[in-house]
Design an enzyme around this catalytic site. Structure first.
Site, PDB file in Angstrom:
ATOM      1  N   ASP A 196      -0.087   5.055   0.965  1.00 36.76           N
ATOM      2  CA  ASP A 196      -0.337   5.986   2.068  1.00 36.76           C
ATOM      3  C   ASP A 196      -0.257   5.264   3.414  1.00 36.76           C
ATOM      4  O   ASP A 196      -1.061   4.375   3.684  1.00 36.76           O
ATOM      5  CB  ASP A 196      -1.745   6.594   1.933  1.00 36.76           C
ATOM      6  CG  ASP A 196      -1.902   7.451   0.681  1.00 36.76           C
ATOM      7  OD1 ASP A 196      -0.889   8.012   0.244  1.00 36.76           O
ATOM      8  OD2 ASP A 196      -3.016   7.561   0.171  1.00 36.76           O
ATOM      9  N   ASP A 238       0.879  -1.155   0.000  1.00 37.30           N
ATOM     10  CA  ASP A 238       0.000   0.000   0.000  1.00 37.30           C
ATOM     11  C   ASP A 238       0.935   1.228   0.000  1.00 37.30           C
ATOM     12  O   ASP A 238       2.121   1.099   0.311  1.00 37.30           O
ATOM     13  CB  ASP A 238      -0.861  -0.052   1.272  1.00 37.30           C
ATOM     14  CG  ASP A 238      -1.632   1.222   1.506  1.00 37.30           C
ATOM     15  OD1 ASP A 238      -2.232   1.733   0.550  1.00 37.30           O
ATOM     16  OD2 ASP A 238      -1.638   1.712   2.657  1.00 37.30           O
TER      17      ASP A 238
HETATM   18  P1  B16 Z   1      -7.348  10.223  -3.086  1.00 40.15           P
HETATM   19  P2  B16 Z   1      -3.936   3.991  -0.075  1.00 40.15           P
HETATM   20  C1  B16 Z   1      -5.929   5.743   0.111  1.00 40.15           C
HETATM   21  O1  B16 Z   1      -4.649   5.399  -0.307  1.00 40.15           O
HETATM   22  C2  B16 Z   1      -5.913   6.451   1.444  1.00 40.15           C
HETATM   23  O2  B16 Z   1      -5.544   5.544   2.464  1.00 40.15           O
HETATM   24  C3  B16 Z   1      -7.278   6.993   1.766  1.00 40.15           C
HETATM   25  O3  B16 Z   1      -7.248   7.672   3.005  1.00 40.15           O
HETATM   26  C4  B16 Z   1      -7.720   7.935   0.633  1.00 40.15           C
HETATM   27  O4  B16 Z   1      -9.014   8.449   0.877  1.00 40.15           O
HETATM   28  C5  B16 Z   1      -7.704   7.163  -0.685  1.00 40.15           C
HETATM   29  O5  B16 Z   1      -6.402   6.652  -0.897  1.00 40.15           O
HETATM   30  C6  B16 Z   1      -8.110   8.009  -1.869  1.00 40.15           C
HETATM   31  O6  B16 Z   1      -7.153   8.993  -2.066  1.00 40.15           O
HETATM   32  O7  B16 Z   1      -8.372  11.132  -2.484  1.00 40.15           O
HETATM   33  O8  B16 Z   1      -5.962  10.818  -3.153  1.00 40.15           O
HETATM   34  O9  B16 Z   1      -7.792   9.621  -4.397  1.00 40.15           O
HETATM   35  O10 B16 Z   1      -3.915   3.797   1.415  1.00 40.15           O
HETATM   36  O11 B16 Z   1      -4.736   2.962  -0.835  1.00 40.15           O
HETATM   37  O12 B16 Z   1      -2.570   4.225  -0.649  1.00 40.15           O
HETATM   38 MG    MG Z   2      -2.831   3.151   3.454  1.00 36.39          MG
END
Ligand code: B16
Ligand code: MG
Length: 215
Positions: free
Chosen positions: A12, A10
């Site tokens: 984030d 992953d």
């Molecule tokens: P965006 P991951 C996720 O990333 C985040 O954990 C989550 O908090 C966020 O809302 C989602 O991506 C969408 O992100 O708004 O930038 O499209 O943890 O899958 O890397």
């Molecule tokens: Mg994450």
């Protein structure tokens, strides 16, 4: 024969601390709207899409928002978030990540990133790590977000490793469920309560030796 031939990360909260920026951007929006929001509620947002995250935040609001308003608010949060990730540099890689990726490469283990974030490529390029992975899933091609296993299965397919030969690493509850549903070995990092369903729980990737022992 090696037990595992692929590691899927992953982004984030695992590779870099953008989970913090997602929180701060949502907090700014929630404060403007006068909606209660704290780090405990934020745990439910990790790994969840932008619009689903907004729905969770609005649970604490008495006001009903139209789809149009929701779109506007989700976009506003994204503008705050984009401003925050502009200044990310290679120094923002979380502890242990770089050494772990290098070690995997030396052992001929395939690597991929499975992030549902539409901003993932900006973050990856600012960190300077695009060429360090064998495959990076484009979130725009994924129909179902975590906890659906689709994104992890897509990553496994593109690195040519069967799911049961893959290890997935996540900081979110939804992500751990997705990894397990994909039939992979789940490693959880970060908040131990959030990732308690993982097969192995680590503080962060400075303890990645524990993962290397499994290979
Ligand atoms: P965006 P991951 C996720 O990333 C985040 O954990 C989550 O908090 C966020 O809302 C989602 O991506 C969408 O992100 O708004 O930038 O499209 O943890 O899958 O890397
Ligand atoms: Mg994450």
């Amino acid at each position: 024969m090696a037990k595992y031939n692929g590691v899927i990360f992953d982004l984030d909260g695992v590779i870099t601390d953008t989970a913090r920026y997602h929180y701060l951007a949502w907090k700014k929006l929630a404060d403007e709207l006068g909606i209660y929001f704290d780090e405990a509620i934020n745990e439910r947002l990790k790994g969840v899409s932008r619009i689903e995250s907004l729905e969770i935040i609005l649970e604490k609001s008495d006001k009903k928002y139209s789809d149009e308003e929701k779109k506007y608010l989700a976009n506003k949060k994204n503008e705050y978030y984009k401003e925050m990730i502009k200044n990310i540099t290679p120094n923002d890689l979380l502890v242990g990540v770089e050494a772990f990726i290098q070690e995997l490469k030396m052992r001929n283990i395939k690597t991929a990133i499975a992030s549902v974030s539409k901003n993932a490529f900006t973050v990856i390029d600012n960190l300077g790590i695009r060429d360090k992975f064998d495959y990076i899933v484009d979130a725009n091609e994924i129909k179902n977000g975590k906890p659906d296993p689709e994104i992890f299965l897509n990553a496994a397919k593109n690195i040519g490793v069967p799911p049961e030969k893959c290890i997935g690493i996540e900081d979110s509850g939804a992500g751990i469920t997705a990894i397990k549903r994909a039939g992979m070995f789940a490693v959880g990092v970060g908040n131990p309560e959030t990732v308690k369903e993982a097969d192995l729980v680590l503080k962060d990737l400075s303890n990645a030796d524990e993962i290397l022992k499994l290979l």
